[in-house]
Write a protein that holds these residues in place. Structure first.
Motif, mmCIF file in Angstrom:
data_model
loop_
_atom_site.group_PDB
_atom_site.id
_atom_site.type_symbol
_atom_site.label_atom_id
_atom_site.label_comp_id
_atom_site.label_asym_id
_atom_site.label_seq_id
_atom_site.Cartn_x
_atom_site.Cartn_y
_atom_site.Cartn_z
ATOM 1 N N TYR A 68 31.304 26.873 -1.036
ATOM 2 C CA TYR A 68 31.944 26.106 -2.109
ATOM 3 C C TYR A 68 30.944 25.134 -2.748
ATOM 4 C CZ TYR A 68 35.039 22.890 -4.530
ATOM 5 O OH TYR A 68 35.627 22.116 -5.493
ATOM 6 N N ARG A 69 30.144 24.454 -1.934
ATOM 7 C CA ARG A 69 29.139 23.520 -2.471
ATOM 8 C C ARG A 69 28.152 24.238 -3.379
ATOM 9 N NH1 ARG A 69 26.200 20.049 1.898
ATOM 10 N NH2 ARG A 69 25.321 19.107 0.051
ATOM 11 N N ILE A 70 27.726 25.422 -2.974
ATOM 12 C CA ILE A 70 26.776 26.199 -3.764
ATOM 13 C C ILE A 70 27.377 26.551 -5.125
ATOM 14 C CG2 ILE A 70 25.644 28.466 -3.928
ATOM 15 C CD1 ILE A 70 25.289 28.251 -0.810
ATOM 16 N N ILE A 71 28.548 27.160 -5.102
ATOM 17 C CA ILE A 71 29.175 27.629 -6.338
ATOM 18 C C ILE A 71 29.559 26.458 -7.229
ATOM 19 C CG2 ILE A 71 31.094 28.943 -7.336
ATOM 20 C CD1 ILE A 71 28.922 30.576 -5.749
ATOM 21 N N SER A 72 30.175 25.420 -6.653
ATOM 22 C CA SER A 72 30.633 24.301 -7.487
ATOM 23 C C SER A 72 29.461 23.560 -8.120
ATOM 24 C CB SER A 72 31.532 23.346 -6.704
ATOM 25 O OG SER A 72 30.838 22.741 -5.656
ATOM 26 N N ASN A 73 28.337 23.490 -7.434
ATOM 27 C CA ASN A 73 27.169 22.838 -8.012
ATOM 28 C C ASN A 73 26.656 23.602 -9.230
ATOM 29 O OD1 ASN A 73 24.595 21.457 -8.294
ATOM 30 N ND2 ASN A 73 25.054 20.670 -6.251
ATOM 31 N N ILE A 74 26.560 24.916 -9.107
ATOM 32 C CA ILE A 74 26.117 25.742 -10.236
ATOM 33 C C ILE A 74 27.117 25.633 -11.386
ATOM 34 C CG2 ILE A 74 25.713 28.128 -10.984
ATOM 35 C CD1 ILE A 74 24.604 28.618 -8.098
ATOM 36 N N VAL A 75 28.397 25.699 -11.055
ATOM 37 C CA VAL A 75 29.449 25.623 -12.079
ATOM 38 C C VAL A 75 29.444 24.259 -12.763
ATOM 39 C CG1 VAL A 75 31.960 25.590 -12.421
ATOM 40 C CG2 VAL A 75 30.896 27.415 -11.070
ATOM 41 N N ASN A 76 29.290 23.180 -11.997
ATOM 42 C CA ASN A 76 29.277 21.841 -12.603
ATOM 43 C C ASN A 76 28.101 21.672 -13.567
ATOM 44 O OD1 ASN A 76 31.639 21.031 -11.375
ATOM 45 N ND2 ASN A 76 30.602 20.122 -9.621
ATOM 46 N N ASP A 130 18.203 5.882 -12.914
ATOM 47 C CA ASP A 130 18.692 5.439 -11.606
ATOM 48 C C ASP A 130 18.432 6.461 -10.495
ATOM 49 O OD1 ASP A 130 20.502 7.394 -12.287
ATOM 50 O OD2 ASP A 130 22.289 6.149 -11.999
ATOM 51 N N GLN A 131 17.688 7.520 -10.816
ATOM 52 C CA GLN A 131 17.301 8.547 -9.842
ATOM 53 C C GLN A 131 18.507 9.241 -9.190
ATOM 54 O OE1 GLN A 131 13.712 8.945 -8.657
ATOM 55 N NE2 GLN A 131 13.468 8.102 -10.693
ATOM 56 N N SER A 132 19.626 9.344 -9.911
ATOM 57 C CA SER A 132 20.826 9.949 -9.336
ATOM 58 C C SER A 132 20.986 11.430 -9.695
ATOM 59 C CB SER A 132 22.070 9.186 -9.801
ATOM 60 O OG SER A 132 22.211 9.291 -11.205
ATOM 61 N N HIS A 133 20.099 11.970 -10.515
ATOM 62 C CA HIS A 133 20.180 13.376 -10.913
ATOM 63 C C HIS A 133 19.002 14.150 -10.329
ATOM 64 C CE1 HIS A 133 23.385 12.526 -13.744
ATOM 65 N NE2 HIS A 133 22.662 11.561 -14.271
ATOM 66 N N GLY A 134 19.152 15.479 -10.291
ATOM 67 C CA GLY A 134 18.032 16.323 -9.896
ATOM 68 C C GLY A 134 18.048 16.782 -8.459
ATOM 69 N N TYR A 135 19.193 16.672 -7.788
ATOM 70 C CA TYR A 135 19.255 17.058 -6.382
ATOM 71 C C TYR A 135 20.145 18.270 -6.134
ATOM 72 C CZ TYR A 135 16.994 12.621 -5.945
ATOM 73 O OH TYR A 135 16.109 11.596 -6.099
ATOM 74 N N GLY A 136 21.095 18.523 -7.009
ATOM 75 C CA GLY A 136 22.089 19.566 -6.789
ATOM 76 C C GLY A 136 21.506 20.949 -6.577
ATOM 77 N N LEU A 137 20.668 21.414 -7.490
ATOM 78 C CA LEU A 137 20.140 22.769 -7.362
ATOM 79 C C LEU A 137 19.131 22.900 -6.223
ATOM 80 C CD1 LEU A 137 19.886 23.963 -11.060
ATOM 81 C CD2 LEU A 137 21.578 24.598 -9.336
ATOM 82 N N SER A 138 18.462 21.811 -5.861
ATOM 83 C CA SER A 138 17.575 21.892 -4.686
ATOM 84 C C SER A 138 18.412 22.025 -3.419
ATOM 85 C CB SER A 138 16.636 20.683 -4.609
ATOM 86 O OG SER A 138 17.349 19.491 -4.352
ATOM 87 N N ILE A 139 19.561 21.352 -3.371
ATOM 88 C CA ILE A 139 20.475 21.490 -2.234
ATOM 89 C C ILE A 139 21.032 22.916 -2.195
ATOM 90 C CG2 ILE A 139 22.728 20.767 -1.327
ATOM 91 C CD1 ILE A 139 22.000 17.913 -2.396
ATOM 92 N N VAL A 140 21.388 23.448 -3.363
ATOM 93 C CA VAL A 140 21.874 24.825 -3.447
ATOM 94 C C VAL A 140 20.845 25.783 -2.861
ATOM 95 C CG1 VAL A 140 22.320 26.706 -5.095
ATOM 96 C CG2 VAL A 140 23.453 24.497 -5.381
#
Length: 172
Positions: A68-76, A130-140
């Protein structure tokens, strides 16, 4: 058959940019599947969604929550890029000892120079003071690879596609 007739009409309306098109289209046997749940935010935003799920995810060694984390990150990410307009097509199927998940959208192209960087920690095209972006796809990518999977991305002026390949457990 009526659902497929409705789908054909809706797709023609989408292609012809007809304003009478419903806010979303979904084709799935199981509305509680992981793909359906992960794509619900896109449907809620009015993005047209088509889901074809023809596999059993229990045959791969990944938990439902991780999937779910993988798919929802790509979808978001797709939702943000598409600004609430367009189509997302999600397909899942078994092929040659693997489970394949393809998520396509017709949002803007990912520039060629970014394709090699989008999975790097901290990479983003958004304002990021604020360095809050750029982590989702690396986590995926880390999640996919931790389960012996692979993730690919390609992007053109027509479609951006993420393809995830997981080996089936104990495939002989």
């Amino acid at each position: 058959m009526e659902r497929f007739d409705d789908l054909k009409k809706s797709l023609k309306d989408i292609i012809n940019k007809n304003d009478s098109t419903p806010t979303a289209v979904e084709v799935s046997e199981n509305r509680n599947s992981i793909l359906s749940l992960a794509l619900k935010p896109a449907i809620d935003m009015g993005i047209h969604v088509i889901i074809e799920e023809n596999c059993d995810f229990s045959v791969v060694s990944i938990t439902e929550m991780e999937f779910y984390r993988i798919i929802s990150n790509i979808v978001n990410n797709a939702i943000k890029a598409m600004n609430g307009k367009g189509i997302i097509i999600a397909k899942a199927y078994e092929y040659l000892g693997n489970v394949i998940v393809r998520i396509e959208n017709n949002g803007p192209r990912i520039p060629e120079q970014h394709l090699n960087d989008i999975f790097k920690v901290g990479f983003t095209t958004k304002e990021n003071s604020d360095q809050s972006h750029g982590y989702g796809l690396s986590i995926v990518k880390d999640l996919v690879e931790s389960h012996n999977g692979k993730i690919y991305v390609k992007s053109s002026d027509v479609v951006t596609e993420f393809k995830i390949v997981f080996p089936i457990k104990n495939f002989v």
